[in-house]
Design a protein around this motif. Structure first.
Motif, PDB file in Angstrom:
ATOM      1  N   GLY A 101       0.831  -1.197   0.000  1.00 42.70           N
ATOM      2  CA  GLY A 101       0.000   0.000   0.000  1.00 42.70           C
ATOM      3  C   GLY A 101       0.859   1.238   0.000  1.00 42.70           C
ATOM      4  N   GLU A 102       0.252   2.365  -0.375  1.00 43.34           N
ATOM      5  CA  GLU A 102       0.991   3.624  -0.384  1.00 43.34           C
ATOM      6  C   GLU A 102       1.250   4.079   1.040  1.00 43.34           C
ATOM      7  OE1 GLU A 102       0.424   6.433  -3.792  1.00 43.34           O
ATOM      8  OE2 GLU A 102      -1.633   6.045  -3.241  1.00 43.34           O
ATOM      9  N   ILE A 136       4.788 -15.363   7.697  1.00 41.76           N
ATOM     10  CA  ILE A 136       5.456 -14.066   7.529  1.00 41.76           C
ATOM     11  C   ILE A 136       4.450 -13.032   7.030  1.00 41.76           C
ATOM     12  CG2 ILE A 136       7.306 -12.815   6.363  1.00 41.76           C
ATOM     13  CD1 ILE A 136       8.746 -15.002   7.573  1.00 41.76           C
ATOM     14  N   LEU A 137       4.445 -11.893   7.711  1.00 42.35           N
ATOM     15  CA  LEU A 137       3.624 -10.779   7.254  1.00 42.35           C
ATOM     16  C   LEU A 137       4.573  -9.606   7.067  1.00 42.35           C
ATOM     17  CD1 LEU A 137       0.739  -9.669   6.769  1.00 42.35           C
ATOM     18  CD2 LEU A 137       0.652  -9.100   9.188  1.00 42.35           C
ATOM     19  N   PHE A 138       4.775  -9.188   5.823  1.00 39.83           N
ATOM     20  CA  PHE A 138       5.720  -8.083   5.654  1.00 39.83           C
ATOM     21  C   PHE A 138       5.174  -6.936   4.839  1.00 39.83           C
ATOM     22  CE2 PHE A 138       6.839 -10.199   1.771  1.00 39.83           C
ATOM     23  CZ  PHE A 138       7.516  -9.295   0.974  1.00 39.83           C
ATOM     24  N   ILE A 139       5.591  -5.759   5.300  1.00 40.48           N
ATOM     25  CA  ILE A 139       5.130  -4.523   4.671  1.00 40.48           C
ATOM     26  C   ILE A 139       6.167  -4.089   3.657  1.00 40.48           C
ATOM     27  CG2 ILE A 139       4.824  -2.062   5.070  1.00 40.48           C
ATOM     28  CD1 ILE A 139       3.661  -2.597   7.685  1.00 40.48           C
ATOM     29  N   VAL A 159      -3.623  -5.850  -0.484  1.00 42.57           N
ATOM     30  CA  VAL A 159      -3.393  -4.452  -0.823  1.00 42.57           C
ATOM     31  C   VAL A 159      -4.343  -3.557  -0.033  1.00 42.57           C
ATOM     32  CG1 VAL A 159      -3.247  -2.770  -2.687  1.00 42.57           C
ATOM     33  CG2 VAL A 159      -2.722  -5.171  -3.137  1.00 42.57           C
ATOM     34  N   LEU A 160      -3.779  -2.543   0.622  1.00 45.63           N
ATOM     35  CA  LEU A 160      -4.579  -1.567   1.361  1.00 45.63           C
ATOM     36  C   LEU A 160      -4.524  -0.230   0.625  1.00 45.63           C
ATOM     37  CD1 LEU A 160      -3.568  -1.967   5.136  1.00 45.63           C
ATOM     38  CD2 LEU A 160      -5.275  -3.240   3.840  1.00 45.63           C
ATOM     39  N   ARG A 161      -5.650   0.492   0.728  1.00 49.25           N
ATOM     40  CA  ARG A 161      -5.657   1.850   0.188  1.00 49.25           C
ATOM     41  C   ARG A 161      -6.575   2.695   1.061  1.00 49.25           C
ATOM     42  NH1 ARG A 161      -7.079   1.215  -5.291  1.00 49.25           N
ATOM     43  NH2 ARG A 161      -9.225   1.881  -5.024  1.00 49.25           N
ATOM     44  N   ASP A 192       5.836   6.564  -1.806  1.00 47.36           N
ATOM     45  CA  ASP A 192       4.936   5.615  -2.457  1.00 47.36           C
ATOM     46  C   ASP A 192       4.997   5.717  -3.985  1.00 47.36           C
ATOM     47  OD1 ASP A 192       2.643   7.664  -3.221  1.00 47.36           O
ATOM     48  OD2 ASP A 192       3.366   8.097  -1.207  1.00 47.36           O
ATOM     49  N   VAL A 193       4.448   4.708  -4.627  1.00 52.34           N
ATOM     50  CA  VAL A 193       4.570   4.598  -6.084  1.00 52.34           C
ATOM     51  C   VAL A 193       4.078   5.837  -6.827  1.00 52.34           C
ATOM     52  CG1 VAL A 193       3.824   3.287  -8.095  1.00 52.34           C
ATOM     53  CG2 VAL A 193       4.382   2.104  -5.989  1.00 52.34           C
TER      54      VAL A 193
END
Lengths: 349, 502
Positions: free
Chosen positions: B37-38, B193-196, B212-214, B433-434
């Motif tokens: 996510g951004e 595993i949980l990775f950001i 994906v979060l927004r 962010d992207v």
């Protein structure tokens, strides 16, 4: 923005109320009436004409010494040893005050005040110079300079500046032309102090020099990045802080003491720290705190005579107020200073 | 099968923001889930809720079938959750063993049993195949190894779920490959595993599943097989994103920045840059590729007048620029996007407007004869906030209220609006962010096309490759090769960065 100001004011006000509540319990525990004691405090500190005059006179000194500390704090400098600068300014003022004869008041007072401020600036500026060039922390150097200044003024008072033929060690009296007049019985010093607070506030708000100092106080590396000379700002910050502290000493001599004995000035520089922290390093916001503490101080003896309470209760109340009001602010100050020292270098943000 | 971690209907609000809005996620044993996510999408808040650092407003977190107490880190650790934070929590002057056992030291009476501790650490690193020198001091180790120590610290507690908060943000390409390998190994041994991250190629390389979060909401779950980088970027940003940079050919003109025989020392007074010479022409982007710590930072600071030049000169448009005088260098027309925006680029307690004029407040029209003109500042700030799409309710707000990407936009807006001859951009898109990366890249290219000489320093090889007209590879304080940007080969540049000769 408004929200923030009210919230900032809330902490000092709440601190005062909590301190008064605790004080009331202690007074009651000693078998006295807290209501009566606080009544005396209000009447003698703020309601009676003579009380109010004394309060404002004390408040004026407190405001200026608070401004001295505030000026340093804004530039990220903790001038904990303002006391030495106060002493040097006081003695310098006194010297000019008794030595220069035959000049009118409107010349004599400014010259003596400027001379006092210059001596304070010299002492503070020296600490700033040591920090800028050798990295000596101002907390260490100003505390050491305190002792040095105390010894120097002691020496001068006992020798060159001593009033001969007197059993006690003191200087001659400051001439009438160097004593700050009262206006309708009210101290001029208080007005000068408020004007100075307004000027300093304006300097930080509107001038580029003030902005530079403020920026250095908030983030030194960003200041350097933005083209501000950090070293120059450190010297300037300590120089002006010392000048204001020296001015405080001069004004106190002119308005209150009338001659110089070192013991008269004990605590002034340290009171400035209390005031500056209560005002959250804001030149205007420190004024109410100074008036409040000035009032407590001027009612100190009356509280013993009229309510039978030990005058130490005032010191206790002030200590409580300071404790509650500044603990979070101090913690923040220390934390932001410690930031540069934490663990491994992570990734920036 | 019972999920290892189950988050159900989790919501969390902060004043003015809904950081997490009804999010439900599962992580299974041995599964690698990437949280994408951004900046400001709510990823950190979500994992902090799992680790008990944040107390959610509503929703439940269940680990191995047991619901855990919200907002209680100790409970999370008891249930086998480990977390590696974005900012390392290591003591630099202590050894690797000491750092790993810190807080839970093996002991006899009041004495720490150092030998037992050392053996324990060696056994731990052997068990997971994470090599470390147990006796090295942390301050001497590269960032990648420091991170490995953090991971070992977490693994020591016998965890079932490992949370990694932007683990690759500071790593070199090679270190990232190693990290991804470690993640795979851990998953193979049964750890969930949980990775950001917001690096899309990492997600594609390692994740079993992508969440994906927004804007605090879960916008979708997918797998690398079902999508590609463009698809992920679109989910993140909510619109089409052009990942490859579009730029025309450079029209390089006269030399604008000339560095000759420059030597610089680092903070420890060791040689960081030695007899370095380089020319950058107006109208081109010269990218400096290199593993971080090879003198790039010292080079940039010396060019910009922030660090003493031991030898050599830096000329701007043919005139020699002053040493140790950032304002003097700036006035000659040099803009500088610093690598560390929090430390150097911004005063976070100042307003956005003050930050947008941070190195111009003393110049006209922002001040006249030492008195600041707030109207001029505010008009300027208002314009830049719009032009650079800085997302904020007002330019009066403090810079600290902005997200990372928007903070960087403030710095970029300030530096690129001054019509400078030379732009020194150091890590211009780090931690951004992207959507903002795309924007900042476009701005750098349009500055180039406007006739500025751009010196780009970046640890992101992809960024260097996609933007640069010429690439200089830096290793050990020197340039080892200058190659044309057009036909630069990723593998070749990577080998040069590692100090191998081609």
């Amino acid at each position: 923005m408004k929200f923030k100001i009210t919230r900032d004011a809330l902490v000092p006000i709440a601190s005062v109320l909590v301190a008064l509540a605790i004080g009331a319990i202690l007074i009651a525990a000693q078998g006295h009436s807290p209501m009566q004691a606080y009544h005396v405090l209000i009447v003698k500190g703020f309601q009676s004409t003579s009380g109010l005059q004394a309060t404002l006179s004390k408040a004026g000194i407190l405001i200026i010494s608070g401004l001295a500390i505030t000026f340093g704090l804004r530039a990220g400098l903790f001038n904990i040893g303002a006391q030495g600068q106060v002493l040097s300014g006081a003695l310098a003022f006194t010297y000019i005050g008794y030595r220069l004869h035959g000049i009118p008041m409107w010349i004599h007072i400014p010259i003596a005040l400027i001379f006092g401020a210059a001596c304070g600036a010299l002492v503070g500026g020296f600490a700033g110079f040591l920090k800028a060039t050798r990295g000596v922390h101002e907390v260490i150097s100003t505390i050491m300079l305190n002792s040095i200044m105390a010894a120097i003024v002691d020496y001068l008072t006992q020798n060159q500046f001593r009033l001969q033929g007197q059993p006690n060690t003191r200087t001659p009296d400051i001439l009438h032309s160097a004593r700050l007049p009262h206006i309708f019985g009210y101290p001029t010093g208080f007005i000068i102090a408020v004007l100075l607070a307004i000027v300093i506030n304006w300097v930080f708000k509107r001038t580029t020099i003030g902005f530079e100092l403020d920026t250095v106080g908030r983030n030194r590396s960003a200041s350097w990045y933005a083209g501000i000379s950090v070293k120059k700002s450190i010297v300037l910050g300590m120089l002006v802080s010392g000048a204001i502290a020296g001015f405080t000493g001069g004004m106190f001599s002119s308005e209150t003491t009338g001659y110089f004995v070192p013991a008269f000035y004990s605590g002034i520089g340290f009171d400035g720290i209390t005031i500056a922290l209560l005002g959250r390093a804001n030149p205007i916001a420190l004024i109410p705190g100074a008036i409040f503490i000035g009032g407590m101080r001027s009612a100190q003896s009356a509280i013993q005579f009229e309510a039978g309470v030990s005058p130490d209760i005032i010191n206790l109340l002030l200590a409580l107020v300071l404790f509650f009001a500044t603990a979070p602010f101090l913690a923040k100050l220390i934390k932001s200073n410690a930031k540069t020292l934490t663990t491994t270098s992570g990734w920036g943000s | 099968m019972e999920a290892l971690l189950r988050i159900e209907h989790l919501s969390k609000s902060f004043p003015g923001v809904k950081a997490n809005d009804d999010i439900s996620i599962e992580v299974h044993k041995g599964e690698i889930v990437a949280l994408l996510g951004e900046n400001g999408a709510g990823k950190s808040t979500l994992v902090k809720s799992v680790f008990g650092l944040v107390k959610p407003d509503s929703g439940t977190i269940t680990i191995k079938g047991e619901e855990i107490e919200p907002g209680d880190t100790a409970a999370a650790i008891r249930h086998g959750v480990g977390m590696v934070h974005q900012h390392f929590q290591l003591v630099p002057v202590m050894s690797v063993v000491e750092n790993i056992i810190l807080g839970d030291e093996p002991h006899k009476g009041v004495f720490v049993t150092k030998k037992a501790a050392r053996e324990e650490v060696i056994a731990l690193s052997a068990r997971y195949g994470l090599e470390v020198d147990p006796d090295a001091f942390v301050e001497d180790l590269p960032v990648g190894i420091q991170q490995r120590i953090e991971i070992l610290k977490a693994l020591r507690k016998d965890i079932d779920l490992l949370i990694l908060d932007e683990p690759s943000a500071v790593l070199t390409p090679h270190e990232i490959d190693e990290l991804l390998e470690v993640i795979r190994k851990l998953a193979a041994s049964g750890v969930g595993i949980l990775f950001i991250t917001h690096k899309l190629h990492e997600v594609m390389a390692v994740a079993d599943r992508v969440v994906v979060l927004r804007n605090g909401k879960l916008v979708g779950t997918t797998t690398p097989k079902e999508t590609n980088e463009e698809g992920l970027a679109q989910m993140m940003v909510g619109r089409n994103v052009v990942l490859s940079v579009e730029k025309g050919p450079a029209r390089a003109k006269e030399v604008a920045l000339e560095i000759k025989d420059l030597s610089v020392k680092d903070d420890r007074h060791l040689d960081a840059v030695t007899h370095f010479s380089l020319e950058v022409r107006a109208g081109e982007i010269l990218g400096i590729a290199g593993v971080e710590g090879n003198g790039q930072r010292e080079l940039v600071e010396a060019i910009c007048g922030m660090r003493h030049r031991q030898t050599g000169t830096v000329k701007v448009s043919g005139k020699e620029s002053p040493d140790m005088d950032p304002r003097g260098v700036h006035l000659m027309g040099v803009s500088h996007i610093p690598e560390d925006r929090e430390k150097d680029g911004l005063v976070s307690s100042y307003s956005i407007a003050d930050n947008l004029t941070l190195n111009q407040f003393n110049l006209k029209p922002f001040s006249v004869k030492g008195i600041r003109d707030f109207n001029a500042r505010d008009e300027y700030a208002d314009r830049l906030v719009k032009e650079f799409d800085i997302r904020t309710p007002s330019f009066q707000n403090s810079a600290s209220s902005l997200s990372g990407g928007n903070k960087q936009k403030v710095v970029v807006a300030r530096e690129l609006t001054q019509n400078s001859h030379v732009i020194v951009a150091s890590q211009p898109t780090r931690g951004v962010d992207v959507g903002s990366i795309e924007f900042i890249h476009k701005q750098l290219i349009s500055a180039r096309d406007g006739g500025a000489a751009v010196l780009l320093v970046s640890a992101e090889l992809d960024e260097i490759l996609s933007l640069s007209d010429r690439i200089a590879v830096m290793f050990g304080g020197k340039i080892v090769a200058i190659i044309d940007g057009q036909d630069a080969d990723r593998q070749y540049v990577g080998r040069l960065m590692a100090g191998l000769s081609g």
